[in-house]
Write a protein that holds these residues in place. Structure first.
Motif, PDB file in Angstrom:
ATOM      1  N   UNK A   3       0.854  -1.190  -0.097  1.00 31.01           N
ATOM      2  CA  UNK A   3       0.155   0.126  -0.009  1.00 31.01           C
ATOM      3  C   UNK A   3       1.045   1.283  -0.023  1.00 31.01           C
ATOM      4  N   UNK A   4       0.661   1.980  -0.750  1.00 32.67           N
ATOM      5  CA  UNK A   4       1.321   3.521  -0.830  1.00 32.67           C
ATOM      6  C   UNK A   4       2.345   3.646  -1.953  1.00 32.67           C
ATOM      7  N   UNK A   5       2.001   2.659  -2.781  1.00 34.75           N
ATOM      8  CA  UNK A   5       2.878   2.703  -4.074  1.00 34.75           C
ATOM      9  C   UNK A   5       2.780   3.858  -4.932  1.00 34.75           C
ATOM     10  N   UNK A   6       1.496   4.290  -4.718  1.00 32.59           N
ATOM     11  CA  UNK A   6       1.037   5.630  -5.628  1.00 32.59           C
ATOM     12  C   UNK A   6       1.520   6.775  -4.913  1.00 32.59           C
ATOM     13  N   UNK A   7       2.182   6.638  -3.621  1.00 30.01           N
ATOM     14  CA  UNK A   7       2.675   8.107  -3.011  1.00 30.01           C
ATOM     15  C   UNK A   7       3.999   8.485  -3.777  1.00 30.01           C
ATOM     16  N   UNK A   8       3.873   9.688  -4.182  1.00 35.49           N
ATOM     17  CA  UNK A   8       4.824   9.993  -5.264  1.00 35.49           C
ATOM     18  C   UNK A   8       6.122  10.927  -4.288  1.00 35.49           C
ATOM     19  N   UNK A   9       7.389  10.404  -4.571  1.00 31.55           N
ATOM     20  CA  UNK A   9       8.563  11.063  -3.848  1.00 31.55           C
ATOM     21  C   UNK A   9       9.333  11.581  -5.089  1.00 31.55           C
ATOM     22  N   UNK A  10       9.496  12.897  -5.046  1.00 30.99           N
ATOM     23  CA  UNK A  10      10.149  13.676  -6.056  1.00 30.99           C
ATOM     24  C   UNK A  10      11.464  14.250  -5.317  1.00 30.99           C
ATOM     25  N   UNK A  11      12.715  14.059  -6.058  1.00 27.49           N
ATOM     26  CA  UNK A  11      14.071  14.636  -5.471  1.00 27.49           C
ATOM     27  C   UNK A  11      14.243  15.681  -6.459  1.00 27.49           C
ATOM     28  N   UNK A  12      14.394  17.003  -6.045  1.00 24.99           N
ATOM     29  CA  UNK A  12      14.939  18.090  -6.699  1.00 24.99           C
ATOM     30  C   UNK A  12      16.739  18.115  -6.778  1.00 24.99           C
TER      31      UNK A  12
END
Length: 320
Positions: A3-12
Motif C-alpha cells: 500500500x502506498x506505491x502511488x505515493x510520489x516522492x520527488x527529489x530536486x
C-alpha cells in the motif's frame, strides 16, 4: 502490492548537489523490491536545468524531469550541496514553498536544511543539519531551532537529517512511518544497514570503529535481541558484557550514541510493531513477547515510538 506505491516522492537535483544523499534517496524510495511486493513509492528526479553538474563536476545528470515535477510530489526531497553560502535558485525555493502550501511532506538531507530555511518554511520549527554547519545555520536562521546533536528531526510534515549516513536513517524512518516496521526491516536488510537508529541519537559517536573488535557491543546486542521477551535489565546487559553498568553506559554512548535502556526499549517497540503487523491480536501477548510486560506499558511505549496506539497501528499496518 505494498500500500502506498502511488505515493510520489520527488527529489530536486540542483547544481553541485551531493551524489551520496541522492543515492540514498534512490536506494530507499526508488528501487523495485520484489521481496515486499514491488515499488514502495512512485519515485521521480527533477531539476531546474536539462543538464545538472553534480558535486565538484564529477559527472553531469541529464534526462530527468523539469522542475514542474515537484508540483506533483507527495514527498519532496530538497537539494543540498557542500557550499551552503551560495543561495538557492529562486525557482527552486518557489517550488519548495508551493509544495509546503499544498501540504506535501518536505525532506532535507544534510545541508538541505539550508534550502528549507531559505524558503522560509522552517521558521519557528526544529531542524538539524551536519554538525559542522550548525553555527553558521544558527547565525543565518535564528528563527529556526537548530538541533545539532541528533541524527534527524521529524516535525511531522517537515523532516531533516544530519550528514551522510543519517540520510539512510531518515529514509528508513519514513518507510517505517509509511509502511510499518516489517517492511522497513526488510529494506534495511537489503541495504545491510542498521534496522533502526532513533532520530535522537547523537550525530557524532566517539568510537565508530572499536579499537579492539572483540570488545565491541555487537555480541551483547545480538544476545539481547534473542531475549527481548525476557525481563532483561541494564544490569543484565552489563553482566553479559562483563563490565559495570556505568562502563556499559559509557560504551553505549561512545559506540551507539544512546543509552542501554533507550536501545532496549526501542528494540522492544520495534518487535511489538512487527508482532502486530504479523497478525497477533492480543495486546497482552504482544506486550509479553516483546518484553514490554503489560498492555498499558505497550500502549505508552508504542505511542511514544510511533505516535499511534496499538489499535491504530494495527489498523494502519496490520494484515487485512
Amino acid at each position: 502490492m505494498p500500500q502506498g506505491s502511488s505515493h510520489r516522492v520527488v527529489v530536486i537535483v540542483d547544481e553541485n548537489s551531493n551524489p551520496f544523499e541522492l543515492g540514498c534517496a534512490t536506494e530507499v524510495f526508488g528501487l523495485h523490491r520484489p521481496e515486499v511486493g514491488g515499488h514502495l513509492y512512485d519515485f521521480r528526479l527533477c531539476s531546474p536545468e536539462p543538464r545538472t553538474l553534480m558535486r565538484d563536476g564529477f559527472y553531469t545528470l541529464t534526462g530527468v524531469a523539469g522542475l514542474e515535477a515537484a508540483d506533483s510530489a507527495d514527498t519532496l526531497i530538497v537539494p543540498n550541496r557542500p557550499d551552503v553560502r551560495v543561495p538557492r535558485r529562486p525557482a527552486v525555493l518557489d517550488a519548495v514553498r508551493r509544495a509546503h502550501a499544498r501540504g506535501a511532506r518536505l525532506v532535507g538531507f544534510c545541508s538541505g536544511a539550508f534550502t528549507l530555511a531559505e524558503a522560509g518554511v522552517l521558521d519557528g520549527r526544529p531542524a538539524t543539519a551536519h554538525w559542522q554547519w550548525a553555527d553558521e545555520f544558527r547565525a543565518r536562521f535564528p528563527q529556526v531551532e537548530m538541533r545539532a546533536d541528533v541524527l534527524f528531526v521529524d516535525d511531522g510534515d517537515i523532516l531533516t537529517a544530519a550528514g551522510s549516513a543519517a540520510a539512510l536513517d531518515l529514509g528508513l524512518h519514513l518507510v517505517r512511518r509509511d509502511h510499518g516496521a516489517e517492511i522497513a526491516a526488510s529494506v534495511s536488510r537489503r541495504l545491510v544497514f542498521a534496522a533502526h537508529r532513533d532520530g535522537g541519537q547523537r550525530q557524532f559517536v566517539e568510537r565508530p570503529v572499536p579499537a579492539v573488535p572483540d570488545a565491541s557491543l555487537a555480541p551483547v546486542l545480538a544476545w539481547a535481541l534473542e531475549r527481548l521477551d525476557e525481563p532483561l535489565t541494564v544490569a543484565d546487559l552489563a553482566a553479559r558484557a562483563a563490565v559495570s553498568p556505568a562502563t556499559l553506559h559509557r560504551r553505549f554512548r561512545a559506540e551507539l550514541g544512546t543509552t542501554p535502556l533507550a536501545w532496549l526499549t526501542g528494540e522492544r517497540a520495534a518487535l511489538a510493531c512487527r508482532l502486530i503487523e504479523r497478525g497477533e491480536p492480543r495486546l497482552e501477548v504482544v506486550a509479553r513477547r516483546s518484553g514490554l510486560g503489560t498492555a498499558a506499558n505497550l500502549r505508552a511505549v508504542l505511542r511514544r515510538a510511533t505516535g499511534l496506539t496499538p489499535t491504530a497501528y494495527r489498523r494502519r499496518f496490520g494484515r487485512a
